[in-house]
Write a protein that holds these residues in place. Structure first.
Motif, PDB file in Angstrom:
ATOM      1  N   SER A   7       1.264 -30.007  11.862  1.00 19.44           N
ATOM      2  CA  SER A   7       1.096 -30.504  13.335  1.00 19.44           C
ATOM      3  C   SER A   7       2.329 -30.483  14.237  1.00 19.44           C
ATOM      4  N   ALA A   8       3.481 -30.889  13.112  1.00 20.20           N
ATOM      5  CA  ALA A   8       4.650 -31.216  14.016  1.00 20.20           C
ATOM      6  C   ALA A   8       5.379 -29.974  14.420  1.00 20.20           C
ATOM      7  N   VAL A   9       4.842 -28.925  13.979  1.00 17.21           N
ATOM      8  CA  VAL A   9       5.203 -27.332  14.582  1.00 17.21           C
ATOM      9  C   VAL A   9       4.178 -26.864  15.339  1.00 17.21           C
ATOM     10  N   LEU A  10       3.022 -27.173  15.169  1.00 15.99           N
ATOM     11  CA  LEU A  10       1.636 -26.578  15.786  1.00 15.99           C
ATOM     12  C   LEU A  10       1.669 -27.162  17.267  1.00 15.99           C
ATOM     13  N   TYR A  11       1.761 -28.363  17.441  1.00 18.12           N
ATOM     14  CA  TYR A  11       1.574 -28.829  18.739  1.00 18.12           C
ATOM     15  C   TYR A  11       2.968 -29.129  19.349  1.00 18.12           C
ATOM     16  N   SER A  12       3.017 -28.631  20.551  1.00 17.88           N
ATOM     17  CA  SER A  12       4.200 -28.567  21.616  1.00 17.88           C
ATOM     18  C   SER A  12       4.635 -29.896  22.171  1.00 17.88           C
ATOM     19  N   LYS A  13       3.416 -30.691  22.271  1.00 21.05           N
ATOM     20  CA  LYS A  13       3.908 -31.905  22.843  1.00 21.05           C
ATOM     21  C   LYS A  13       2.987 -33.029  22.092  1.00 21.05           C
ATOM     22  N   LEU A  14       3.707 -34.097  21.242  1.00 23.96           N
ATOM     23  CA  LEU A  14       3.224 -34.941  20.670  1.00 23.96           C
ATOM     24  C   LEU A  14       3.758 -36.353  21.162  1.00 23.96           C
ATOM     25  N   ASN A  15       2.984 -37.479  20.967  1.00 17.92           N
ATOM     26  CA  ASN A  15       3.589 -38.769  21.510  1.00 17.92           C
ATOM     27  C   ASN A  15       4.218 -39.523  20.429  1.00 17.92           C
ATOM     28  N   TYR A  16       4.712 -38.702  19.414  1.00 13.92           N
ATOM     29  CA  TYR A  16       5.380 -39.492  18.391  1.00 13.92           C
ATOM     30  C   TYR A  16       5.998 -38.470  17.566  1.00 13.92           C
ATOM     31  N   ASP A  17       6.775 -38.847  16.506  1.00  8.85           N
ATOM     32  CA  ASP A  17       7.686 -37.901  15.847  1.00  8.85           C
ATOM     33  C   ASP A  17       7.591 -38.257  14.365  1.00  8.85           C
ATOM     34  N   ASN A  69      -7.898 -27.680  13.660  1.00  5.55           N
ATOM     35  CA  ASN A  69      -6.670 -27.048  14.162  1.00  5.55           C
ATOM     36  C   ASN A  69      -5.598 -27.735  13.533  1.00  5.55           C
ATOM     37  N   GLY A  70      -4.744 -26.747  12.834  1.00  4.84           N
ATOM     38  CA  GLY A  70      -3.412 -27.321  12.333  1.00  4.84           C
ATOM     39  C   GLY A  70      -3.629 -28.007  10.795  1.00  4.84           C
ATOM     40  N   THR A  71      -5.021 -28.010  10.190  1.00  6.40           N
ATOM     41  CA  THR A  71      -5.051 -28.495   9.108  1.00  6.40           C
ATOM     42  C   THR A  71      -4.915 -27.548   7.745  1.00  6.40           C
ATOM     43  N   PRO A  72      -4.612 -27.970   6.706  1.00  8.15           N
ATOM     44  CA  PRO A  72      -4.264 -27.096   5.651  1.00  8.15           C
ATOM     45  C   PRO A  72      -5.313 -25.808   5.563  1.00  8.15           C
ATOM     46  N   PRO A  73      -6.482 -26.140   5.544  1.00  8.10           N
ATOM     47  CA  PRO A  73      -7.467 -25.057   5.543  1.00  8.10           C
ATOM     48  C   PRO A  73      -7.343 -23.968   6.572  1.00  8.10           C
ATOM     49  N   HIS A  74      -7.013 -24.442   7.849  1.00  8.92           N
ATOM     50  CA  HIS A  74      -6.840 -23.496   8.981  1.00  8.92           C
ATOM     51  C   HIS A  74      -5.642 -22.441   8.528  1.00  8.92           C
ATOM     52  N   LEU A  75      -4.539 -23.303   7.898  1.00  3.92           N
ATOM     53  CA  LEU A  75      -3.241 -22.510   7.735  1.00  3.92           C
ATOM     54  C   LEU A  75      -3.513 -21.707   6.521  1.00  3.92           C
ATOM     55  N   ALA A  76      -4.272 -22.064   5.704  1.00  8.29           N
ATOM     56  CA  ALA A  76      -4.491 -21.252   4.335  1.00  8.29           C
ATOM     57  C   ALA A  76      -5.275 -19.801   5.041  1.00  8.29           C
ATOM     58  N   GLY A  77      -6.196 -20.057   5.936  1.00  9.26           N
ATOM     59  CA  GLY A  77      -6.980 -18.761   6.353  1.00  9.26           C
ATOM     60  C   GLY A  77      -5.968 -17.986   7.293  1.00  9.26           C
ATOM     61  N   ILE A  99       7.979 -29.254   6.748  1.00 13.09           N
ATOM     62  CA  ILE A  99       7.879 -29.002   8.377  1.00 13.09           C
ATOM     63  C   ILE A  99       8.573 -27.555   8.659  1.00 13.09           C
ATOM     64  N   GLU A 100       9.679 -27.400   7.930  1.00 12.54           N
ATOM     65  CA  GLU A 100      10.552 -26.101   8.150  1.00 12.54           C
ATOM     66  C   GLU A 100       9.762 -25.048   7.521  1.00 12.54           C
ATOM     67  N   LYS A 101       9.212 -25.230   6.390  1.00  6.34           N
ATOM     68  CA  LYS A 101       8.301 -24.006   5.665  1.00  6.34           C
ATOM     69  C   LYS A 101       7.384 -23.706   6.892  1.00  6.34           C
ATOM     70  N   TRP A 102       6.250 -24.536   7.313  1.00  2.00           N
ATOM     71  CA  TRP A 102       5.221 -24.224   8.027  1.00  2.00           C
ATOM     72  C   TRP A 102       5.722 -23.876   9.364  1.00  2.00           C
ATOM     73  N   ARG A 103       6.872 -24.273   9.829  1.00  2.00           N
ATOM     74  CA  ARG A 103       7.435 -23.757  11.004  1.00  2.00           C
ATOM     75  C   ARG A 103       7.523 -22.088  11.132  1.00  2.00           C
ATOM     76  N   LYS A 104       7.964 -21.668   9.994  1.00  4.14           N
ATOM     77  CA  LYS A 104       8.126 -20.158   9.573  1.00  4.14           C
ATOM     78  C   LYS A 104       6.859 -19.444   9.867  1.00  4.14           C
ATOM     79  N   VAL A 105       5.804 -20.330   9.013  1.00  2.00           N
ATOM     80  CA  VAL A 105       4.393 -19.367   9.071  1.00  2.00           C
ATOM     81  C   VAL A 105       3.630 -19.666  10.386  1.00  2.00           C
ATOM     82  N   VAL A 106       3.906 -20.681  11.084  1.00  2.00           N
ATOM     83  CA  VAL A 106       3.324 -20.676  12.573  1.00  2.00           C
ATOM     84  C   VAL A 106       3.862 -19.676  13.337  1.00  2.00           C
TER      85      VAL A 106
END
Length: 322
Positions: free
Chosen positions: A99-109, A159-167, A307-314
């Motif tokens: 979610s840290a890389v999938l969502y462009s705007k989050l109200n937290y880090d 959206n953004g969960t492991p099953p979503h990214l696995a698919g 975070i960096e790993k999934w940034r590349k996948v996204v």
């Protein structure tokens, strides 16, 4: 008389300082464990075991608070913005790194606002299909998807969960076109598959395993690079037709950033002690989890690397959730 009065005040102040820690010893009230998924998914067994064991260790109730939605960001934001006093715990997962890389705007880090305690466990995903789908292997599924582009749908926990990214990773690596159908958690996603609402899913192993063993779902492969000890005869997707494919789900315990280190250390010690118990390890093994405890520092470094790993996948899959 004045000297006596002053001495009494000093003595009272010293006594107060000495007694204060005893009155405020952590924890002195119930704790809340935020789970960013609805009941019924792979986090359920972990949340139950963790809450029960910590309650026994602390002598305080640990209330499981399910806060699903928006790819786990709703629950994560609540945890990030809670008081940093150790009374709000957070059962995080790989979904938070995604979610840290999938969502462009989050109200937290997730790195800045949530403090890691320890990793808990990992589990494979599992590619499962409804028994009516005419495929019995990963290669047959790829062939069917290519013959019916854009027709096959797979369910996920959101959206953004492991099953979503696995698919998404499966589609990206095979070139097949499938429809992603997000649900509000792994439980609802598996129910949709069982009912025939969708024909397949990249589900978490703990949530799908009972239905595979009961013959209600057909398993084609696990999403990790190696086979799972829980299903040793089931191939990994990478060996069953998609070389190099691998997607793993992990879970960990965190608190709000700013929580005193002594509280984090206490939570870490009690959690590790609980998960090393023979009955807990046996239950985890039977459900398809692999125990993966860590230090707080190791969990922090691991989260950053994920975070960096999934940034590349996204980025490669051109995915956005908002």
């Amino acid at each position: 008389m004045k000297m006596f009065h002053c001495g009494w005040l000093i003595g009272f102040a010293v006594a107060s300082v000495v007694l204060a820690p005893a009155r405020a010893e952590y924890p002195d009230k119930p704790l809340r464990l935020i789970v960013p998924f609805p009941p019924g998914g792979a986090t359920d067994p972990l949340a139950r075991m963790l809450s029960q064991k910590l309650a026994a260790a602390f002598g305080q109730q640990v209330v499981v608070d399910n806060r699903p939605g928006a790819g786990t960001t709703i629950g994560a934001e609540i945890a990030a913005k809670s008081a940093p006093d150790g009374y709000t715990l957070f059962l995080g997962s790989v979904a938070n790194a995604i979610s840290a890389v999938l969502y462009s705007k989050l109200n937290y880090d997730v790195v800045r606002d949530i403090a890691p305690v320890t990793l808990l466990a990992t589990t494979p995903g599992i590619l499962v299909v409804h028994p009516t789908l005419p495929v019995k292997s990963v290669r047959e599924l790829i062939a069917l998807a290519n013959a019916r582009p854009g027709e096959l749908a797979y369910s996920s926990a959101g959206n953004g969960t492991p099953p979503h990214l696995a698919g998404a990773l499966f589609s990206y690596m095979t070139g097949v076109k499938m429809i992603h159908v997000p649900y509000k958690g792994g439980g609802p996603a598996v129910i949709a598959l069982l009912s025939g609402e969708v024909p397949l899913s990249f589900a978490s192993l703990p949530s799908a395993l009972p239905h595979v063993r009961a013959g209600k779902l057909r398993a084609l492969g696990v999403t990790t690079a190696q086979r799972s000890p829980a299903l040793p005869d089931l191939p990994a997707i990478g060996e069953a037709g998609v070389p190099g494919y691998a997607a793993e789900t992990w879970y960990g315990l965190s608190v709000t950033a700013g929580t005193p280190q002594e509280i984090i250390a206490r939570l870490h010690a009690e959690t590790v002690k609980a998960f090393m118990l023979a009955d807990v390890k046996e239950r985890l093994d039977n459900m398809g989890y692999l125990l993966r405890l860590s230090t707080s520092e190791e969990y922090a470094a691991f989260t950053r690397s994920e975070i960096e790993k999934w940034r590349k996948v996204v980025k490669a899959a051109n995915m956005r959730a908002d």
